[in-house]
Design an enzyme around this catalytic site. Structure first.
Site, PDB file in Angstrom:
ATOM      1  N   ASP A   1     -49.175  29.473 -13.866  1.00  0.00           N
ATOM      2  CA  ASP A   1     -49.900  29.549 -15.141  1.00  0.00           C
ATOM      3  C   ASP A   1     -48.926  29.166 -16.242  1.00  0.00           C
ATOM      4  OD1 ASP A   1     -51.930  30.220 -17.058  1.00  0.00           O
ATOM      5  OD2 ASP A   1     -50.935  32.136 -17.411  1.00  0.00           O
ATOM      6  N   SER A   2     -49.455  28.993 -17.452  1.00  0.00           N
ATOM      7  CA  SER A   2     -48.581  28.714 -18.591  1.00  0.00           C
ATOM      8  C   SER A   2     -47.766  29.948 -18.983  1.00  0.00           C
ATOM      9  CB  SER A   2     -49.428  28.281 -19.780  1.00  0.00           C
ATOM     10  OG  SER A   2     -50.292  29.345 -20.154  1.00  0.00           O
TER      11      SER A   2
ATOM     12  N   TYR B   1     -50.455  26.375 -23.506  1.00  0.00           N
ATOM     13  CA  TYR B   1     -50.849  25.019 -23.108  1.00  0.00           C
ATOM     14  C   TYR B   1     -52.143  24.602 -23.820  1.00  0.00           C
ATOM     15  CZ  TYR B   1     -47.747  24.837 -18.951  1.00  0.00           C
ATOM     16  OH  TYR B   1     -46.679  24.790 -18.100  1.00  0.00           O
ATOM     17  N   GLY B   2     -52.915  25.607 -24.217  1.00  0.00           N
ATOM     18  CA  GLY B   2     -54.283  25.363 -24.669  1.00  0.00           C
ATOM     19  C   GLY B   2     -54.430  24.448 -25.863  1.00  0.00           C
TER      20      GLY B   2
ATOM     21  N   CYS C   1     -54.597  28.878 -14.099  1.00  0.00           N
ATOM     22  CA  CYS C   1     -54.666  28.525 -15.514  1.00  0.00           C
ATOM     23  C   CYS C   1     -55.857  27.597 -15.693  1.00  0.00           C
ATOM     24  CB  CYS C   1     -53.367  27.821 -15.904  1.00  0.00           C
ATOM     25  SG  CYS C   1     -53.388  27.100 -17.552  1.00  0.00           S
ATOM     26  N   ASN C   2     -56.767  27.976 -16.567  1.00  0.00           N
ATOM     27  CA  ASN C   2     -57.965  27.150 -16.766  1.00  0.00           C
ATOM     28  C   ASN C   2     -57.631  25.808 -17.397  1.00  0.00           C
ATOM     29  OD1 ASN C   2     -60.669  28.967 -16.422  1.00  0.00           O
ATOM     30  ND2 ASN C   2     -58.909  30.203 -16.990  1.00  0.00           N
ATOM     31  N   THR C   3     -56.694  25.831 -18.350  1.00  0.00           N
ATOM     32  CA  THR C   3     -56.348  24.588 -19.057  1.00  0.00           C
ATOM     33  C   THR C   3     -55.758  23.583 -18.066  1.00  0.00           C
ATOM     34  OG1 THR C   3     -55.775  26.068 -20.887  1.00  0.00           O
ATOM     35  CG2 THR C   3     -55.248  23.734 -21.157  1.00  0.00           C
TER      36      THR C   3
ATOM     37  N   GLU D   1     -49.364  37.105 -25.023  1.00  0.00           N
ATOM     38  CA  GLU D   1     -47.977  36.806 -24.617  1.00  0.00           C
ATOM     39  C   GLU D   1     -46.982  37.726 -25.327  1.00  0.00           C
ATOM     40  OE1 GLU D   1     -46.411  34.627 -22.387  1.00  0.00           O
ATOM     41  OE2 GLU D   1     -48.328  34.054 -21.518  1.00  0.00           O
TER      42      GLU D   1
ATOM     43  N   CYS E   1     -60.128  31.750 -19.554  1.00  0.00           N
ATOM     44  CA  CYS E   1     -58.677  31.641 -19.709  1.00  0.00           C
ATOM     45  C   CYS E   1     -58.109  32.859 -19.006  1.00  0.00           C
ATOM     46  CB  CYS E   1     -58.287  31.659 -21.182  1.00  0.00           C
ATOM     47  SG  CYS E   1     -56.503  31.830 -21.441  1.00  0.00           S
ATOM     48  N   THR E   2     -57.097  32.653 -18.187  1.00  0.00           N
ATOM     49  CA  THR E   2     -56.625  33.770 -17.363  1.00  0.00           C
ATOM     50  C   THR E   2     -55.860  34.829 -18.172  1.00  0.00           C
ATOM     51  OG1 THR E   2     -54.739  32.397 -16.752  1.00  0.00           O
ATOM     52  CG2 THR E   2     -56.582  32.493 -15.197  1.00  0.00           C
ATOM     53  N   HIS E   3     -55.555  34.517 -19.430  1.00  0.00           N
ATOM     54  CA  HIS E   3     -54.954  35.549 -20.280  1.00  0.00           C
ATOM     55  C   HIS E   3     -55.993  36.571 -20.751  1.00  0.00           C
ATOM     56  CE1 HIS E   3     -51.545  32.816 -20.559  1.00  0.00           C
ATOM     57  NE2 HIS E   3     -50.868  33.714 -21.248  1.00  0.00           N
TER      58      HIS E   3
HETATM   59  N1  DGL Z   1     -53.879  31.116 -19.183  1.00  0.00           N
HETATM   60  C1  DGL Z   1     -54.146  29.748 -19.399  1.00  0.00           C
HETATM   61  C2  DGL Z   1     -55.596  29.389 -19.248  1.00  0.00           C
HETATM   62  O1  DGL Z   1     -56.230  29.958 -18.438  1.00  0.00           O
HETATM   63  C3  DGL Z   1     -53.452  29.048 -20.497  1.00  0.00           C
HETATM   64  C4  DGL Z   1     -53.449  29.601 -21.846  1.00  0.00           C
HETATM   65  C5  DGL Z   1     -52.563  28.761 -22.720  1.00  0.00           C
HETATM   66  O2  DGL Z   1     -51.426  28.491 -22.310  1.00  0.00           O
HETATM   67  O3  DGL Z   1     -53.028  28.360 -23.795  1.00  0.00           O
HETATM   68  O4  DGL Z   1     -56.114  28.525 -19.875  1.00  0.00           O
END
Ligand code: DGL
Length: 270
Positions: free
Chosen positions: A9-10, A41-42, A72-74, A151, A184-186
């Site tokens: 993931d990011s 990353y988003g 990570c979805n992105t 984060e 988003c996994t966060h």
């Molecule tokens: N957790 C990631 C996701 O699912 C990335 C979030 C990010 O880095 O912006 O998209």
């Protein structure tokens, strides 16, 4: 097979997927890498996210993983298809499993998606959902303030509440959704606050559970499951601040580690 499963993931978000993998596959070892240094990353362009995803995959391949989960979805939205073409081990993302879980749940066919700017821009969720059921009504919303907050380790309390409340206003106003996908996994780290703001009538879906189920099915189908009796040793890596990563990991895994295996966390340069 003894080789570990790779997860990336990011940052810390993918740990929510790792936790589900540990629960559903308690004998498997995980190698997790979170690119905290370059998170989020988003808000980055597609090509850059792809490049970072390739670097993380290279890191995992050097650790001899037998399968990769893009937690990570992105990165799933931007890089999964290319990665699939280049790898000769199985690789899955979190978007298809999340979409499937949402479809299973909805009764009024109105589904909300919240994610990063990149994931929302890619339209990967509406595409995945409508491929299965074209009558679905899908409302997407980017919530760029969530990831930087998570984060930093802020997942509840007044600041989290205010940010979540303000960010979700357009979704609450416009739609009559009965299902909300945390795209988003966060975001599962903010799940209590999000549930509170949306109300009990909205079912919150995070893709971790379904992704772990799919991982398990693929390993079994390809005869890659570990069938021995070990207590696994998980190795987690961060490219950023080790202390913050350790603190957030402890919150997420609480007792899971004692029950499910050992965990070491190190800082790494890609
Ligand atoms: N957790 C990631 C996701 O699912 C990335 C979030 C990010 O880095 O912006 O998209």
């Amino acid at each position: 097979m003894e080789r570990p499963i790779g997860v990336f993931d990011s940052g810390v978000g993918g740990l929510t997927v790792a936790l589900e993998l540990m629960r559903q596959l308690p004998k498997e070892e995980l190698i997790y890498v979170g690119d905290t240094l370059r998170c989020p990353y988003g808000s980055r362009p597609e090509e850059e996210v792809k490049q970072f995803a390739f670097e993380l995959v290279q890191f995992l391949l050097k650790k001899n993983v037998k399968m990769i989960v893009v937690a990570c979805n992105t990165a799933t939205a931007f890089a999964l298809e290319d990665l699939k073409k280049q790898l000769d081990i199985p690789i899955i993302g979190v978007i298809q499993p999340g979409a499937r879980a949402a479809i299973k749940n909805t009764k009024n066919e109105r589904i909300g998606i919240i994610g990063t700017e990149g994931t929302v821009r890619s339209e990967a969720y509406p595409k995945a959902l409508k491929q299965i059921n074209q009558h679905l009504h899908v409302t997407s919303l980017a919530c760029p303030k969530f990831v930087p907050m998570v984060e930093k380790g802020i997942t509840d309390g007044p600041e989290a509440r205010q940010v979540v409340e303000e960010s979700l206003v357009p979704l609450k106003k416009q739609s009559n959704i009965d299902t909300l996908v945390l795209g988003c996994t966060h975001y599962p780290l903010l799940q209590n606050v999000i549930q509170d703001v949306m109300g009990e009538h909205v079912k919150i879906i995070s893709s971790g559970e379904e992704t772990a189920r799919e991982t398990s099915a693929i390993l079994e189908m390809k005869n890659l499951l570990y069938t021995g009796t070990r207590k696994p040793k998980h190795s987690f890596y961060t490219t950023g601040d080790l202390e913050v990563f350790q603190r957030i990991s402890k919150t997420i895994f609480k007792h899971a580690i004692d029950d499910l295996g050992n965990l070491t966390i190190e800082k790494v340069t890609l």
